[in-house]
Write a protein that holds these residues in place. Structure first.
Motif, PDB file in Angstrom:
ATOM      1  N   PHE A   2      -4.606   0.419   6.578  1.00  0.00           N
ATOM      2  CA  PHE A   2      -3.704  -0.633   7.043  1.00  0.00           C
ATOM      3  C   PHE A   2      -3.064  -0.208   8.360  1.00  0.00           C
ATOM      4  O   PHE A   2      -1.882  -0.460   8.605  1.00  0.00           O
ATOM      5  CB  PHE A   2      -2.611  -0.873   5.996  1.00  0.00           C
ATOM      6  N   GLU A   3      -3.827   0.434   9.213  1.00  0.00           N
ATOM      7  CA  GLU A   3      -3.274   1.081  10.396  1.00  0.00           C
ATOM      8  C   GLU A   3      -2.474   0.137  11.285  1.00  0.00           C
ATOM      9  O   GLU A   3      -1.369   0.461  11.722  1.00  0.00           O
ATOM     10  CB  GLU A   3      -4.398   1.738  11.208  1.00  0.00           C
ATOM     11  N   TYR A  62      11.154  10.249   5.284  1.00  0.00           N
ATOM     12  CA  TYR A  62      10.811   9.586   4.027  1.00  0.00           C
ATOM     13  C   TYR A  62       9.505   8.814   4.109  1.00  0.00           C
ATOM     14  O   TYR A  62       9.061   8.239   3.114  1.00  0.00           O
ATOM     15  CB  TYR A  62      11.967   8.677   3.591  1.00  0.00           C
ATOM     16  N   ASP A  63       8.906   8.781   5.289  1.00  0.00           N
ATOM     17  CA  ASP A  63       7.534   8.279   5.429  1.00  0.00           C
ATOM     18  C   ASP A  63       6.612   9.438   5.079  1.00  0.00           C
ATOM     19  O   ASP A  63       6.207  10.221   5.950  1.00  0.00           O
ATOM     20  CB  ASP A  63       7.270   7.787   6.862  1.00  0.00           C
ATOM     21  N   GLY A  93       9.311  -6.178   6.475  1.00  0.00           N
ATOM     22  CA  GLY A  93       8.764  -5.091   5.672  1.00  0.00           C
ATOM     23  C   GLY A  93       9.850  -4.178   5.152  1.00  0.00           C
ATOM     24  O   GLY A  93      11.011  -4.248   5.580  1.00  0.00           O
ATOM     25  N   ALA A  94       9.480  -3.346   4.198  1.00  0.00           N
ATOM     26  CA  ALA A  94      10.390  -2.349   3.641  1.00  0.00           C
ATOM     27  C   ALA A  94       9.564  -1.254   2.982  1.00  0.00           C
ATOM     28  O   ALA A  94       8.349  -1.391   2.798  1.00  0.00           O
ATOM     29  CB  ALA A  94      11.363  -2.977   2.640  1.00  0.00           C
ATOM     30  N   ARG A  95      10.255  -0.195   2.585  1.00  0.00           N
ATOM     31  CA  ARG A  95       9.622   0.990   1.989  1.00  0.00           C
ATOM     32  C   ARG A  95      10.365   1.340   0.703  1.00  0.00           C
ATOM     33  O   ARG A  95      11.553   1.075   0.557  1.00  0.00           O
ATOM     34  CB  ARG A  95       9.743   2.120   3.000  1.00  0.00           C
ATOM     35  N   ALA A  96       9.658   1.950  -0.240  1.00  0.00           N
ATOM     36  CA  ALA A  96      10.303   2.442  -1.459  1.00  0.00           C
ATOM     37  C   ALA A  96       9.674   3.772  -1.842  1.00  0.00           C
ATOM     38  O   ALA A  96       8.503   4.040  -1.534  1.00  0.00           O
ATOM     39  CB  ALA A  96      10.156   1.440  -2.603  1.00  0.00           C
ATOM     40  N   ALA A  97      10.463   4.614  -2.511  1.00  0.00           N
ATOM     41  CA  ALA A  97       9.964   5.912  -2.971  1.00  0.00           C
ATOM     42  C   ALA A  97      10.731   6.329  -4.218  1.00  0.00           C
ATOM     43  O   ALA A  97      11.907   5.976  -4.403  1.00  0.00           O
ATOM     44  CB  ALA A  97      10.114   6.969  -1.877  1.00  0.00           C
ATOM     45  N   SER A  98      10.058   7.082  -5.054  1.00  0.00           N
ATOM     46  CA  SER A  98      10.649   7.532  -6.306  1.00  0.00           C
ATOM     47  C   SER A  98      11.814   8.490  -6.073  1.00  0.00           C
ATOM     48  O   SER A  98      11.755   9.366  -5.207  1.00  0.00           O
ATOM     49  CB  SER A  98       9.578   8.233  -7.152  1.00  0.00           C
ATOM     50  N   CYS A  99      12.862   8.339  -6.882  1.00  0.00           N
ATOM     51  CA  CYS A  99      14.007   9.260  -6.803  1.00  0.00           C
ATOM     52  C   CYS A  99      13.672  10.621  -7.395  1.00  0.00           C
ATOM     53  O   CYS A  99      14.507  11.539  -7.316  1.00  0.00           O
ATOM     54  CB  CYS A  99      15.215   8.653  -7.505  1.00  0.00           C
ATOM     55  N   PHE A 152       0.838  -1.188   0.000  1.00  0.00           N
ATOM     56  CA  PHE A 152       0.000   0.000   0.000  1.00  0.00           C
ATOM     57  C   PHE A 152       0.878   1.244   0.000  1.00  0.00           C
ATOM     58  O   PHE A 152       2.085   1.171   0.249  1.00  0.00           O
ATOM     59  CB  PHE A 152      -0.921   0.013   1.227  1.00  0.00           C
ATOM     60  N   SER A 153       0.279   2.375  -0.264  1.00  0.00           N
ATOM     61  CA  SER A 153       1.005   3.646  -0.272  1.00  0.00           C
ATOM     62  C   SER A 153       0.843   4.360   1.065  1.00  0.00           C
ATOM     63  O   SER A 153      -0.029   4.018   1.880  1.00  0.00           O
ATOM     64  CB  SER A 153       0.481   4.543  -1.393  1.00  0.00           C
ATOM     65  N   PHE A 154       1.669   5.357   1.264  1.00  0.00           N
ATOM     66  CA  PHE A 154       1.551   6.189   2.456  1.00  0.00           C
ATOM     67  C   PHE A 154       0.156   6.803   2.541  1.00  0.00           C
ATOM     68  O   PHE A 154      -0.417   6.911   3.631  1.00  0.00           O
ATOM     69  CB  PHE A 154       2.606   7.290   2.412  1.00  0.00           C
TER      70      PHE A 154
END
Length: 221
Positions: free
Chosen positions: A14-15, A48-49, A67-73, A6-8
């Motif tokens: 998804f609390e 970055y969250d 878990g992990a997180r990703a974000a566009s450069c 899911f996205s931020f």
């Protein structure tokens, strides 16, 4: 076992999963590895969250185990961009610049950060399945939003593991030793291939994740 992607922006749906991920980050990164991160005593959450980030989180029996997180450069909030570039620009003490040959600034490359796992709850019958699901979930989300490549600063052992999963990996030459945990880290780039391990991701994907991803793709169209 379930995979939640899911996205931020969709984190409220998804609390419990999102909160469990922040709590696991605090446990693994602060309590166990000794990283000097800001936290509130229960959760570790950083700059970055934010809007645009996506999450891939695995639960077992309702408890977050990886878990992990990703974000566009290409993303930024006016000051912060992405971790490796901000480190290059001197905004993050402890992480040196020069870890990449070039610093991408397009949506084609997404940076993955904050991978954590509770090894005490790992599935012994299926070694590394939690990590495989987390990576497949990030690929699923990032590719749908325009990524062709994922990038991460990680312990060196992750690269060979990802190759065994079926991904194409290119490691950067520069390395650095983290003073907080004594481990050596190295940046690598990985083709964001939505076909690799997606049968596995689809098998474990939570119903809510499928809905959230459809909404993300609709919004990006």
């Amino acid at each position: 076992m379930q995979l939640h992607v899911f996205s931020f922006e969709h984190r409220r749906a998804f609390e419990a999963v999102y909160s469990g991920f922040l709590a696991l980050r605090k446990l693994k990164l602060v309590d166990e590895l000794g990283w000097g991160l800001v936290h509130d005593g229960h959760f570790e959450q950083d700059q970055y969250d934010r809007t645009g980030a996506v999450y891939s989180i695995v639960t077992q029996g309702g408890r977050v185990i990886a878990g992990a997180r990703a974000a566009s450069c290409a993303g930024n909030d006016g000051y912060w961009t992405y971790m490796l570039q901000d480190a290059r620009d001197g905004k993050i003490p402890g992480i040196p610049g020069g870890l990449l040959n070039d610093y991408p600034e397009t949506n084609l490359t997404w940076e993955c950060t904050r991978f954590v796992m509770d090894e005490t709850r790992a599935d012994q019958a299926h070694p590394s399945i939690e990590t495989k699901l987390v990576v497949a979930g990030l690929c699923r989300a990032a590719f749908g939003l325009g990524a062709s490549e994922l990038m991460s600063l990680s312990p060196q052992g992750l690269g060979p593991l990802l190759r065994r999963f079926g991904y194409q990996i290119r490691r950067e030459a520069a390395r650095y030793n983290c003073e907080d945990d004594g481990r050596q880290y190295r940046a690598f780039r990985m083709e964001c291939d939505p076909g690799v391990n997606q049968y596995l991701a689809a098998r474990y994907l939570s119903p809510g994740s499928a809905t959230a991803l459809r909404e993300e793709l609709k919004g990006a169209a």
